[in-house]
Design a protein around this motif. Structure first.
Motif, PDB file in Angstrom:
ATOM      1  N   GLY A 235       0.791  -1.230   0.000  1.00  0.00           N
ATOM      2  CA  GLY A 235       0.000   0.000   0.000  1.00  0.00           C
ATOM      3  C   GLY A 235       0.815   1.267   0.000  1.00  0.00           C
ATOM      4  N   ASP A 236       2.145   1.159  -0.228  1.00  0.00           N
ATOM      5  CA  ASP A 236       3.012   2.346  -0.208  1.00  0.00           C
ATOM      6  C   ASP A 236       2.604   3.388  -1.239  1.00  0.00           C
ATOM      7  OD1 ASP A 236       3.747   0.470  -2.135  1.00  0.00           O
ATOM      8  OD2 ASP A 236       5.870   0.910  -2.031  1.00  0.00           O
ATOM      9  N   GLY A 237       1.998   2.957  -2.350  1.00  0.00           N
ATOM     10  CA  GLY A 237       1.617   3.888  -3.411  1.00  0.00           C
ATOM     11  C   GLY A 237       0.232   4.476  -3.261  1.00  0.00           C
ATOM     12  N   GLY A 238      -0.416   4.219  -2.141  1.00  0.00           N
ATOM     13  CA  GLY A 238      -1.796   4.689  -1.982  1.00  0.00           C
ATOM     14  C   GLY A 238      -2.013   5.655  -0.826  1.00  0.00           C
ATOM     15  N   THR A 239      -0.941   6.293  -0.359  1.00  0.00           N
ATOM     16  CA  THR A 239      -1.072   7.145   0.829  1.00  0.00           C
ATOM     17  C   THR A 239      -1.863   8.419   0.547  1.00  0.00           C
ATOM     18  OG1 THR A 239       1.051   8.213   0.380  1.00  0.00           O
ATOM     19  CG2 THR A 239       1.075   6.306   1.855  1.00  0.00           C
ATOM     20  N   TYR A 240      -2.372   9.002   1.609  1.00  0.00           N
ATOM     21  CA  TYR A 240      -3.169  10.236   1.550  1.00  0.00           C
ATOM     22  C   TYR A 240      -2.355  11.352   0.898  1.00  0.00           C
ATOM     23  CZ  TYR A 240      -5.541  14.425   3.326  1.00  0.00           C
ATOM     24  OH  TYR A 240      -6.160  15.650   3.441  1.00  0.00           O
ATOM     25  N   LYS A 241      -2.883  11.918  -0.181  1.00  0.00           N
ATOM     26  CA  LYS A 241      -2.245  13.002  -0.946  1.00  0.00           C
ATOM     27  C   LYS A 241      -0.847  12.638  -1.460  1.00  0.00           C
ATOM     28  CE  LYS A 241      -4.700  17.021   0.875  1.00  0.00           C
ATOM     29  NZ  LYS A 241      -4.569  18.358   1.492  1.00  0.00           N
ATOM     30  N   GLY A 242      -0.559  11.335  -1.493  1.00  0.00           N
ATOM     31  CA  GLY A 242       0.762  10.918  -1.972  1.00  0.00           C
ATOM     32  C   GLY A 242       1.886  11.244  -1.016  1.00  0.00           C
ATOM     33  N   ILE A 243       1.567  11.484   0.250  1.00  0.00           N
ATOM     34  CA  ILE A 243       2.606  11.846   1.226  1.00  0.00           C
ATOM     35  C   ILE A 243       3.400  10.596   1.585  1.00  0.00           C
ATOM     36  CG2 ILE A 243       3.062  12.773   3.533  1.00  0.00           C
ATOM     37  CD1 ILE A 243       0.349  14.321   3.210  1.00  0.00           C
ATOM     38  N   ASN A 244       4.712  10.664   1.405  1.00  0.00           N
ATOM     39  CA  ASN A 244       5.568   9.495   1.628  1.00  0.00           C
ATOM     40  C   ASN A 244       5.477   9.001   3.070  1.00  0.00           C
ATOM     41  OD1 ASN A 244       7.511   7.595   0.715  1.00  0.00           O
ATOM     42  ND2 ASN A 244       9.118   8.747   1.764  1.00  0.00           N
ATOM     43  N   GLU A 245       5.441   7.703   3.223  1.00  0.00           N
ATOM     44  CA  GLU A 245       5.413   7.034   4.535  1.00  0.00           C
ATOM     45  C   GLU A 245       4.129   7.314   5.312  1.00  0.00           C
ATOM     46  OE1 GLU A 245       9.022   7.700   6.772  1.00  0.00           O
ATOM     47  OE2 GLU A 245      10.266   7.668   4.963  1.00  0.00           O
ATOM     48  N   ASN A 246       3.099   7.803   4.623  1.00  0.00           N
ATOM     49  CA  ASN A 246       1.880   8.222   5.309  1.00  0.00           C
ATOM     50  C   ASN A 246       0.875   7.082   5.393  1.00  0.00           C
ATOM     51  OD1 ASN A 246      -0.730  10.300   5.524  1.00  0.00           O
ATOM     52  ND2 ASN A 246       1.166  11.092   6.420  1.00  0.00           N
ATOM     53  N   ASN A 247      -0.409   7.422   5.466  1.00  0.00           N
ATOM     54  CA  ASN A 247      -1.469   6.465   5.753  1.00  0.00           C
ATOM     55  C   ASN A 247      -2.263   6.143   4.490  1.00  0.00           C
ATOM     56  OD1 ASN A 247      -3.199   4.866   7.271  1.00  0.00           O
ATOM     57  ND2 ASN A 247      -4.447   6.578   7.990  1.00  0.00           N
ATOM     58  N   THR A 248      -2.381   4.856   4.177  1.00  0.00           N
ATOM     59  CA  THR A 248      -3.207   4.415   3.055  1.00  0.00           C
ATOM     60  C   THR A 248      -4.585   4.053   3.605  1.00  0.00           C
ATOM     61  OG1 THR A 248      -1.302   3.645   1.799  1.00  0.00           O
ATOM     62  CG2 THR A 248      -3.430   2.679   1.231  1.00  0.00           C
ATOM     63  N   ILE A 249      -5.544   4.899   3.266  1.00  0.00           N
ATOM     64  CA  ILE A 249      -6.905   4.735   3.791  1.00  0.00           C
ATOM     65  C   ILE A 249      -7.722   4.038   2.716  1.00  0.00           C
ATOM     66  CG2 ILE A 249      -8.915   5.940   4.736  1.00  0.00           C
ATOM     67  CD1 ILE A 249      -6.822   8.347   5.221  1.00  0.00           C
ATOM     68  N   ILE A 250      -7.998   2.769   2.928  1.00  0.00           N
ATOM     69  CA  ILE A 250      -8.668   1.966   1.900  1.00  0.00           C
ATOM     70  C   ILE A 250      -9.245   0.716   2.552  1.00  0.00           C
ATOM     71  CG2 ILE A 250      -6.639   0.585   1.238  1.00  0.00           C
ATOM     72  CD1 ILE A 250      -7.472   0.997  -1.711  1.00  0.00           C
ATOM     73  N   SER A 251     -10.322   0.201   1.995  1.00  0.00           N
ATOM     74  CA  SER A 251     -10.917  -1.033   2.520  1.00  0.00           C
ATOM     75  C   SER A 251      -9.992  -2.215   2.252  1.00  0.00           C
ATOM     76  CB  SER A 251     -12.259  -1.289   1.823  1.00  0.00           C
ATOM     77  OG  SER A 251     -12.032  -1.593   0.445  1.00  0.00           O
ATOM     78  N   GLN A 252     -10.267  -3.334   2.913  1.00  0.00           N
ATOM     79  CA  GLN A 252      -9.471  -4.537   2.658  1.00  0.00           C
ATOM     80  C   GLN A 252      -9.631  -4.975   1.203  1.00  0.00           C
ATOM     81  OE1 GLN A 252      -9.002  -7.464   5.617  1.00  0.00           O
ATOM     82  NE2 GLN A 252      -8.765  -9.168   4.203  1.00  0.00           N
ATOM     83  N   VAL A 276       9.118  -4.473   3.974  1.00  0.00           N
ATOM     84  CA  VAL A 276       7.914  -3.864   4.530  1.00  0.00           C
ATOM     85  C   VAL A 276       7.947  -2.350   4.310  1.00  0.00           C
ATOM     86  CG1 VAL A 276       6.517  -3.610   6.620  1.00  0.00           C
ATOM     87  CG2 VAL A 276       7.784  -5.707   6.237  1.00  0.00           C
ATOM     88  N   SER A 277       6.766  -1.778   4.111  1.00  0.00           N
ATOM     89  CA  SER A 277       6.636  -0.346   3.838  1.00  0.00           C
ATOM     90  C   SER A 277       6.643   0.476   5.132  1.00  0.00           C
ATOM     91  CB  SER A 277       5.327  -0.082   3.092  1.00  0.00           C
ATOM     92  OG  SER A 277       5.150   1.296   2.859  1.00  0.00           O
ATOM     93  N   PHE A 278       7.221   1.695   5.022  1.00  0.00           N
ATOM     94  CA  PHE A 278       7.140   2.655   6.132  1.00  0.00           C
ATOM     95  C   PHE A 278       5.688   3.062   6.411  1.00  0.00           C
ATOM     96  CE2 PHE A 278      11.532   4.194   4.709  1.00  0.00           C
ATOM     97  CZ  PHE A 278      12.186   3.756   5.839  1.00  0.00           C
ATOM     98  N   SER A 279       4.833   2.955   5.407  1.00  0.00           N
ATOM     99  CA  SER A 279       3.491   3.513   5.489  1.00  0.00           C
ATOM    100  C   SER A 279       2.589   2.698   6.416  1.00  0.00           C
ATOM    101  CB  SER A 279       2.869   3.584   4.090  1.00  0.00           C
ATOM    102  OG  SER A 279       2.836   2.296   3.497  1.00  0.00           O
ATOM    103  N   SER A 280       1.385   3.229   6.612  1.00  0.00           N
ATOM    104  CA  SER A 280       0.374   2.570   7.456  1.00  0.00           C
ATOM    105  C   SER A 280      -0.819   2.181   6.596  1.00  0.00           C
ATOM    106  CB  SER A 280      -0.109   3.523   8.554  1.00  0.00           C
ATOM    107  OG  SER A 280       0.972   3.965   9.350  1.00  0.00           O
ATOM    108  N   TRP A 281      -1.574   1.198   7.075  1.00  0.00           N
ATOM    109  CA  TRP A 281      -2.856   0.872   6.452  1.00  0.00           C
ATOM    110  C   TRP A 281      -3.944   1.164   7.472  1.00  0.00           C
ATOM    111  CZ3 TRP A 281      -5.585  -4.392   6.599  1.00  0.00           C
ATOM    112  CH2 TRP A 281      -6.785  -4.335   5.872  1.00  0.00           C
ATOM    113  N   ASN A 282      -4.780   2.140   7.149  1.00  0.00           N
ATOM    114  CA  ASN A 282      -5.863   2.574   8.047  1.00  0.00           C
ATOM    115  C   ASN A 282      -5.350   2.803   9.471  1.00  0.00           C
ATOM    116  OD1 ASN A 282      -7.644   2.452   5.908  1.00  0.00           O
ATOM    117  ND2 ASN A 282      -8.321   0.366   6.378  1.00  0.00           N
ATOM    118  N   GLY A 283      -4.192   3.484   9.546  1.00  0.00           N
ATOM    119  CA  GLY A 283      -3.651   3.912  10.832  1.00  0.00           C
ATOM    120  C   GLY A 283      -2.720   2.930  11.513  1.00  0.00           C
ATOM    121  N   VAL A 284      -2.594   1.702  10.981  1.00  0.00           N
ATOM    122  CA  VAL A 284      -1.698   0.703  11.584  1.00  0.00           C
ATOM    123  C   VAL A 284      -0.407   0.644  10.771  1.00  0.00           C
ATOM    124  CG1 VAL A 284      -1.389  -1.726  12.224  1.00  0.00           C
ATOM    125  CG2 VAL A 284      -3.652  -0.648  12.413  1.00  0.00           C
ATOM    126  N   LYS A 285       0.721   0.886  11.429  1.00  0.00           N
ATOM    127  CA  LYS A 285       2.019   0.857  10.746  1.00  0.00           C
ATOM    128  C   LYS A 285       2.262  -0.531  10.151  1.00  0.00           C
ATOM    129  CE  LYS A 285       4.082   4.901  11.894  1.00  0.00           C
ATOM    130  NZ  LYS A 285       4.840   5.779  11.006  1.00  0.00           N
TER     131      LYS A 285
END
Length: 630
Positions: A235-252, A276-285
């Motif tokens: 999910g590294d490519g799906g973060t909010y506003k494309g912000i690196n290492e940020n949160n990917t908000i998406i359903s399973q 593993v990605s620096f990013s989070s999925w729905n708030g979980v690293k």
């Protein structure tokens, strides 16, 4: 009689002791290549102390990897971070001597377990001076040619092996859904199907997995191949506003249908490792996500290689990073991370992890699982039989066949977005014979800009002295007729353009190099003085504008004044591929691997969105035929 029996027993023990000390005559099953893989792993694992196991789980930076450190802590892996080299413009010999020296130290330990050295070879062996630098993945996606990408993987493996390195942190199989992300050029496409197809680079790097192989078991064919790493999970490519290492908000469902498909292919193709990605999925690293790392990747997809953290990835489980390191270690190892890219605070990591295992915070079964996976990859790569560099591969770095392959990739990656101000009057291909032509723009004669980030250094560089290659300007000069005068001006004055009677102009502008967070960009405008160069030149004479960038950028305000427009992405060292197509030796064939937006207010916007109103749609690309006139 009892005395005589005792003497015989002592004699037998003495002989056995001598056999054990005189040159390793003792039979060790794990050192026998004829033994089955699991028998070797089990034999070695049962001999290892806790310190040796935790050492295998530790990956440290090259600059810390002295012989003493490697031996004292039983370090399992060493890496070069972006731009981390043994010396500026280091030769193959310097690289080989460094890696072999580290390997010698590792092999001198009690069990003689080799290190596995890793490096970011994300578009060729791009940390290394004189290596072939291929187009970044965004350009390779535009080729729509998985077979070509497989060949690039094989060429990259040879160049990496030439320097004694057996492991690469590639490919990036991110599905970039927002071009504002600073790593979007590391993604083949916004379309998961295309990214999935491009995982053909894995058998290029590692070799073709045998048809009867068990699903999920890592595979490396031999000394001319390297262990690969699918990244960044997930999910590294799906973060909010494309912000690196940020949160990917998406359903399973969204995560599994958009971001997961490339991993299905990577695992089936025998990828050795997953980062593993620096990013989070729905708030979980992701570095603390037991469900996705262990339950899904390891148990559901049956991945049997090792899972590696990103650079200081477990530190960043907390905010601020390293705020509660004990917790980060517990969360990361519990999630299922097997090898930890520390890369500096290795003593703290080893001490804390040792304490947690000794006090039953982390079970020994989790440590054994991690080490088993690491050993599986090391045995599979052949490091126990061939731990050192193969000197016969020294001629592979930057060899002509690889540069020709990169040149082909450049040709196929170019996307023609506009050709003439009317369909009846195409500008391209350009005539090679003309009285006088203008080449302008900041990117026309700048190899560093042409290669982008992850080239020689982490962030990339400006200039032509950092490695070997061909700029667009050099390529134009070597392609046109000898009678054609080529004038270069980076930022020409409009009066000069008007008065100089040019037959046509080639304007090359675009983004400056960047990597990761430094590339995050919410406005995506062409950097100064690019827009004024376009206006000053294209308002006066017929022009083709070539955009050198890691993603679509704002071009709509200038499209009316431009005669022809080419997206060249980040083509790498072989700029001759641009001229090959521009002047008609080959036709344009590339198709957009990303949607080209009109304005950033539309972002994120992808091909499968219900409200889709792009400047150029996903898959767009005009074609030309090779020119007979030239």
């Amino acid at each position: 009689m009892r005395m005589e029996g005792l003497q015989k027993l002592l004699l037998v023990l003495l002989i056995l002791g001598c056999r054990g000390t005189l040159g390793g005559a003792e039979y060790l099953k794990y050192k026998d290549p004829k033994q089955p893989l699991n028998a070797r792993i089990n034999d070695l694992l049962k001999r290892m102390t806790l310190a040796e196991k935790i050492g295998q789980m530790s990956q440290i930076e090259r600059e810390n990897a002295t012989a003493d450190v490697l031996k004292t802590y039983f370090i399992g892996s060493v890496l070069s971070g972006g731009g981390s080299v043994p010396a500026p413009q280091a030769s193959i010999e310097t690289w080989v001597n460094m890696v072999n020296g580290m390997q010698k130290a590792a092999l001198s330990t009690r069990l003689g377990i080799p290190i596995i050295y890793g490096i970011d070879a994300v578009h060729g062996h791009s940390n290394v001076y004189k290596a072939t630098v291929f187009p970044h993945n965004v350009g390779l996606g535009a080729t729509r040619d998985p077979a070509l990408v497989k060949k690039i993987g094989a060429a990259t493996a040879l160049e990496v092996r030439a320097t004694g390195i057996p492991y690469v942190f590639a490919p990036c199989v991110a599905v970039c859904r927002d071009p504002r992300w600073g790593r979007c050029y590391e993604s083949y496409s916004e379309d998961p199907k295309l990214v999935k197809e491009m995982t053909e680079i894995i058998p290029g790097l590692q070799g073709d997995i045998p048809a009867n192989s068990r699903k999920g078991v890592p595979f490396v064919a031999g000394k001319r191949n390297v262990a690969a790493c699918a990244k960044h999970y997930v999910g590294d490519g799906g973060t909010y506003k494309g912000i690196n290492e940020n949160n990917t908000i998406i359903s399973q469902h969204g995560l599994l249908s958009i971001h997961m498909p490339p991993y299905y292919s990577a695992v089936i193709k025998g990828v050795s490792t997953v980062m593993v990605s620096f990013s989070s999925w729905n708030g979980v690293k992701m570095h603390a996500n037991h469900y996705l790392v262990t339950d899904f990747l390891k148990n559901k997809l049956h991945f049997r290689g090792f899972v590696i953290s990103d650079w200081q990835g477990i530190d960043r489980i907390t905010s601020p990073p390293h705020a509660n390191y004990s917790y980060s270690i517990q969360a990361g190892i519990h999630a299922g991370i097997d090898m930890v890219m520390i890369p500096f605070a290795y003593t703290e990591f080893i001490k804390d992890l040792t304490y947690q295992v000794q006090n039953n915070v982390i079970p020994m079964s989790r440590i054994n699982d991690a080490v088993r996976r690491i050993l599986r990859v090391k045995f599979t790569v052949g490091l126990f039989e061939n731990p050192y560099a193969d000197p016969s591969l020294a001629d592979q770095l930057g060899k002509k066949e690889h540069r020709d392959l990169a040149r082909e990739a450049v040709r196929k990656s170019l996307v023609l977005l506009k050709n003439g101000k009317s369909a009846n009057d195409p500008m391209l291909p350009l005539p090679k014979k003309a009285k006088k032509i203008l080449v302008a723009g900041s990117h026309a004669d700048n190899l560093g800009y042409q290669c982008g980030g992850w080239t020689i250094t982490w962030q990339g560089l400006s200039g032509n002295n950092n490695t070997i290659g061909t700029t667009v300007l050099d390529a134009v000069k070597s392609t046109v007729d000898p009678s054609t005068e080529v004038i270069f001006s980076e930022n020409p004055d409009p009066e000069f353009v008007k008065q100089s009677m040019f037959s046509y102009a080639i304007v090359v502008v675009g983004e400056h190099p960047y990597a990761e967070t430094d590339g995050d960009n919410l406005n995506l405008t062409i950097p100064y003085p690019g827009p004024s160069v376009i206006q000053n030149v294209c308002s006066c004479i017929k022009c083709v504008v070539i955009i050198i960038s890691g993603r679509p950028i704002v071009i709509e305000p200038y499209i009316g004044m431009i005669d022809s427009l080419v997206a060249a992405w980040l083509p790498g060292t072989e700029g001759q591929g641009v001229a090959d197509v521009l002047f008609g030796d080959y036709g344009f064939s590339g198709k957009l691997s990303r949607t080209w937006f009109k304005s950033v207010e539309q972002l994120p916007m992808n091909f499968d969105d219900p409200h889709y109103d792009p400047l150029f749609p996903y898959g767009f690309g005009l074609t030309t035929m090779p020119s007979k006139a030239n």
